[in-house]
Design a protein around this motif. Sequence first.
Motif, PDB file in Angstrom:
ATOM      1  N   THR A 218      -0.408-102.073  18.028  1.00 42.20           N
ATOM      2  CA  THR A 218      -1.201-101.159  17.504  1.00 42.20           C
ATOM      3  C   THR A 218      -2.313-100.924  18.305  1.00 42.20           C
ATOM      4  O   THR A 218      -2.780-101.738  18.761  1.00 42.20           O
ATOM      5  N   HIS A 219      -3.146 -99.664  18.359  1.00 44.25           N
ATOM      6  CA  HIS A 219      -4.093 -99.457  18.977  1.00 44.25           C
ATOM      7  C   HIS A 219      -4.256 -99.597  20.439  1.00 44.25           C
ATOM      8  O   HIS A 219      -4.963-100.132  21.033  1.00 44.25           O
ATOM      9  N   ALA A 220      -2.826 -99.090  21.057  1.00 42.22           N
ATOM     10  CA  ALA A 220      -2.683 -99.364  22.559  1.00 42.22           C
ATOM     11  C   ALA A 220      -1.994 -98.026  23.005  1.00 42.22           C
ATOM     12  O   ALA A 220      -1.073 -97.609  22.367  1.00 42.22           O
ATOM     13  N   VAL A 221      -2.283 -97.569  23.968  1.00 44.88           N
ATOM     14  CA  VAL A 221      -1.497 -96.552  24.758  1.00 44.88           C
ATOM     15  C   VAL A 221      -0.517 -97.243  25.631  1.00 44.88           C
ATOM     16  O   VAL A 221      -0.927 -98.295  26.301  1.00 44.88           O
ATOM     17  N   GLY A 222       0.711 -96.726  25.522  1.00 46.39           N
ATOM     18  CA  GLY A 222       1.835 -97.311  26.467  1.00 46.39           C
ATOM     19  C   GLY A 222       1.942 -96.179  27.354  1.00 46.39           C
ATOM     20  O   GLY A 222       2.724 -95.098  27.008  1.00 46.39           O
ATOM     21  N   VAL A 223       1.645 -96.471  28.710  1.00 49.12           N
ATOM     22  CA  VAL A 223       2.005 -95.256  29.782  1.00 49.12           C
ATOM     23  C   VAL A 223       3.435 -95.535  30.236  1.00 49.12           C
ATOM     24  O   VAL A 223       3.670 -96.649  30.490  1.00 49.12           O
ATOM     25  N   LEU A 224       4.121 -94.209  30.308  1.00 50.55           N
ATOM     26  CA  LEU A 224       5.488 -94.489  30.738  1.00 50.55           C
ATOM     27  C   LEU A 224       5.723 -94.033  32.157  1.00 50.55           C
ATOM     28  O   LEU A 224       5.121 -93.338  32.504  1.00 50.55           O
ATOM     29  N   SER A 225       6.840 -94.535  32.635  1.00 47.05           N
ATOM     30  CA  SER A 225       7.287 -94.006  33.903  1.00 47.05           C
ATOM     31  C   SER A 225       7.760 -92.673  33.882  1.00 47.05           C
ATOM     32  O   SER A 225       8.043 -92.284  32.706  1.00 47.05           O
ATOM     33  N   ASP A 226       8.244 -92.127  35.102  1.00 52.96           N
ATOM     34  CA  ASP A 226       8.733 -90.695  34.931  1.00 52.96           C
ATOM     35  C   ASP A 226      10.392 -90.935  34.574  1.00 52.96           C
ATOM     36  O   ASP A 226      10.754 -92.046  34.414  1.00 52.96           O
ATOM     37  N   GLY A 227      10.536 -89.633  34.118  1.00 52.99           N
ATOM     38  CA  GLY A 227      12.171 -89.847  33.566  1.00 52.99           C
ATOM     39  C   GLY A 227      12.318 -88.532  32.762  1.00 52.99           C
ATOM     40  O   GLY A 227      11.408 -87.780  32.873  1.00 52.99           O
ATOM     41  N   ASP A 228      13.339 -88.407  32.180  1.00 52.06           N
ATOM     42  CA  ASP A 228      13.502 -87.221  31.284  1.00 52.06           C
ATOM     43  C   ASP A 228      13.783 -87.377  29.920  1.00 52.06           C
ATOM     44  O   ASP A 228      14.142 -86.421  29.248  1.00 52.06           O
ATOM     45  N   GLN A 229      13.609 -88.717  29.413  1.00 53.90           N
ATOM     46  CA  GLN A 229      13.500 -88.774  28.001  1.00 53.90           C
ATOM     47  C   GLN A 229      12.862 -90.095  27.628  1.00 53.90           C
ATOM     48  O   GLN A 229      12.539 -90.981  28.419  1.00 53.90           O
ATOM     49  N   LEU A 230      12.200 -90.012  26.246  1.00 50.43           N
ATOM     50  CA  LEU A 230      11.534 -91.032  25.777  1.00 50.43           C
ATOM     51  C   LEU A 230      12.335 -91.899  24.895  1.00 50.43           C
ATOM     52  O   LEU A 230      13.211 -91.076  23.975  1.00 50.43           O
ATOM     53  N   GLU A 231      12.253 -93.016  24.544  1.00 48.99           N
ATOM     54  CA  GLU A 231      13.081 -93.680  23.579  1.00 48.99           C
ATOM     55  C   GLU A 231      12.045 -94.952  22.858  1.00 48.99           C
ATOM     56  O   GLU A 231      11.262 -95.759  23.613  1.00 48.99           O
ATOM     57  N   VAL A 232      12.094 -94.814  21.609  1.00 46.01           N
ATOM     58  CA  VAL A 232      11.130 -95.660  20.875  1.00 46.01           C
ATOM     59  C   VAL A 232      11.927 -96.560  20.019  1.00 46.01           C
ATOM     60  O   VAL A 232      12.815 -95.809  19.294  1.00 46.01           O
ATOM     61  N   HIS A 233      11.976 -97.707  19.820  1.00 42.74           N
ATOM     62  CA  HIS A 233      12.583 -98.557  18.860  1.00 42.74           C
ATOM     63  C   HIS A 233      11.473 -99.317  17.895  1.00 42.74           C
ATOM     64  O   HIS A 233      10.865-100.279  18.575  1.00 42.74           O
ATOM     65  N   ALA A 234      11.345 -98.636  16.600  1.00 45.71           N
ATOM     66  CA  ALA A 234      10.480 -99.330  15.881  1.00 45.71           C
ATOM     67  C   ALA A 234      10.738-100.643  15.435  1.00 45.71           C
ATOM     68  O   ALA A 234      11.817-101.120  15.236  1.00 45.71           O
TER      69      ALA A 234
ATOM     70  N   ASN B 196       3.433 -86.449  32.955  1.00 44.88           N
ATOM     71  CA  ASN B 196       2.948 -87.807  32.772  1.00 44.88           C
ATOM     72  C   ASN B 196       3.213 -87.934  31.158  1.00 44.88           C
ATOM     73  O   ASN B 196       2.964 -86.962  30.312  1.00 44.88           O
ATOM     74  N   ALA B 197       3.354 -88.996  30.527  1.00 41.49           N
ATOM     75  CA  ALA B 197       3.446 -89.305  29.231  1.00 41.49           C
ATOM     76  C   ALA B 197       2.941 -90.548  28.656  1.00 41.49           C
ATOM     77  O   ALA B 197       3.103 -91.559  29.524  1.00 41.49           O
ATOM     78  N   PHE B 198       2.693 -90.490  27.486  1.00 40.63           N
ATOM     79  CA  PHE B 198       2.470 -91.899  26.987  1.00 40.63           C
ATOM     80  C   PHE B 198       2.613 -92.102  25.289  1.00 40.63           C
ATOM     81  O   PHE B 198       2.706 -90.823  24.954  1.00 40.63           O
ATOM     82  N   VAL B 199       2.511 -93.154  24.674  1.00 36.11           N
ATOM     83  CA  VAL B 199       2.824 -93.231  23.358  1.00 36.11           C
ATOM     84  C   VAL B 199       1.675 -93.975  22.806  1.00 36.11           C
ATOM     85  O   VAL B 199       1.124 -94.967  23.556  1.00 36.11           O
ATOM     86  N   TYR B 200       0.857 -93.647  21.760  1.00 33.96           N
ATOM     87  CA  TYR B 200      -0.236 -94.308  21.180  1.00 33.96           C
ATOM     88  C   TYR B 200       0.142 -94.870  19.650  1.00 33.96           C
ATOM     89  O   TYR B 200       0.494 -93.770  19.024  1.00 33.96           O
ATOM     90  N   ILE B 201       0.272 -95.944  19.546  1.00 30.24           N
ATOM     91  CA  ILE B 201       0.845 -96.647  18.073  1.00 30.24           C
ATOM     92  C   ILE B 201      -0.420 -96.761  17.253  1.00 30.24           C
ATOM     93  O   ILE B 201      -1.050 -97.469  17.660  1.00 30.24           O
ATOM     94  N   TYR B 202      -0.506 -96.055  16.229  1.00 29.24           N
ATOM     95  CA  TYR B 202      -1.741 -96.432  15.229  1.00 29.24           C
ATOM     96  C   TYR B 202      -1.268 -97.164  14.032  1.00 29.24           C
ATOM     97  O   TYR B 202      -2.149 -97.580  13.312  1.00 29.24           O
ATOM     98  N   GLU B 203      -0.044 -97.472  13.905  1.00 30.44           N
ATOM     99  CA  GLU B 203       0.197 -98.101  12.792  1.00 30.44           C
ATOM    100  C   GLU B 203       1.507 -98.879  13.234  1.00 30.44           C
ATOM    101  O   GLU B 203       2.448 -98.135  13.630  1.00 30.44           O
ATOM    102  N   GLY B 204       1.731-100.464  13.011  1.00 30.74           N
ATOM    103  CA  GLY B 204       3.173-101.000  13.220  1.00 30.74           C
ATOM    104  C   GLY B 204       3.177-101.313  14.962  1.00 30.74           C
ATOM    105  O   GLY B 204       2.494-101.331  15.475  1.00 30.74           O
ATOM    106  N   LEU B 205       4.631-101.600  15.149  1.00 30.07           N
ATOM    107  CA  LEU B 205       4.911-102.001  16.469  1.00 30.07           C
ATOM    108  C   LEU B 205       6.147-101.524  16.733  1.00 30.07           C
ATOM    109  O   LEU B 205       6.856-101.017  15.986  1.00 30.07           O
ATOM    110  N   ALA B 206       6.173-101.213  18.328  1.00 30.92           N
ATOM    111  CA  ALA B 206       7.437-100.536  18.482  1.00 30.92           C
ATOM    112  C   ALA B 206       7.818-100.930  20.133  1.00 30.92           C
ATOM    113  O   ALA B 206       6.954-101.249  20.824  1.00 30.92           O
ATOM    114  N   ASP B 207       9.050-101.135  20.587  1.00 32.29           N
ATOM    115  CA  ASP B 207       9.498-100.973  21.663  1.00 32.29           C
ATOM    116  C   ASP B 207       9.587 -99.652  22.368  1.00 32.29           C
ATOM    117  O   ASP B 207      10.072 -98.689  21.681  1.00 32.29           O
ATOM    118  N   VAL B 208       8.952 -99.601  23.578  1.00 31.66           N
ATOM    119  CA  VAL B 208       8.840 -98.352  24.217  1.00 31.66           C
ATOM    120  C   VAL B 208       9.762 -98.122  25.437  1.00 31.66           C
ATOM    121  O   VAL B 208       9.514 -99.001  26.443  1.00 31.66           O
TER     122      VAL B 208
END
Length: 289
Positions: A223-239, A200-212
Amino acid sequence: MTTRTLQQVISALPTSDGAGVKLLRSLGQAQTLRLDPFLMLDEFSSMNADDYIAGFPAHPHRGFETVTYMLDGHMLHQDHLGNKGDLKSGGAQWMTAGRGIIHSEMPQQESGRLRGFQLWINLPAIEKMKPASYQDIQPEEIPLLNLQNGAQLKVIAGTANIDGQVTPGPIQGLSTEPLFLDVHLPAGEHFVHPISQGHNAFVYIYEGLADVGSITEIDPLVTHAVGVLSDGDQLEVHAGQGGANFLVLAGKPIGEPIVQSGPFVMNTRDEIEQAIADYRNGQLTGVSN
Ligand code: FE
């Protein structure tokens, strides 16, 4: 490679804990809002000493691990084993409560910014009653990677893998196999990192915005939100514009029932009753407390 996509957003809510420390709670704000093995994520951030000065006086834990990662400020941990840990800007503390720990976490400053995170990670049944332990991680023990696109990456737990270049962090060998990264990504830049399939994986942004994730029709994670991710074998974030600073967490799910009562996290109601009785009788930690 299968890129993970954004499945759920859990916005942090303001709350307070300890003796009145103001914080933002995302994971763990309700018992349905967890992501096995992660139980809770709190962010504390204030320039105002009234929001944090009361700290977290002596309190117990049983059945899981607490991880504190400081961005700014100074806290002192003390526990029943006689451990004293000085937690300073950029450092971390990894505490395994196991069968029981009684500790305090107190700010060591009367002004200035206190900012950081506390994450709770569950333990499997077989490890819930192991002896308590803790590890103080100094800022210089946390690898800092400067990537070609200007991104900066700190590796707190698990192993970073950037284009096949592996960098182990100071925390290794846990059964939940946690990956804990702190990433600073400049505006418009990409960050790609492998995540074990099935974790299981998530991203938590503490400053700024991003596409996950790669689904463009989903709004940027704010900002200040957990983004819960689907299953898969890599993470991609675009600021987004202005860049993004964020935590990446991944871990192997435990898949066991969870019964929680405040600072005790066990598998059954009986085990919770036992924890409460042990605490009342001075038996929580297995040594007199
Ligand atoms: Fe605590």
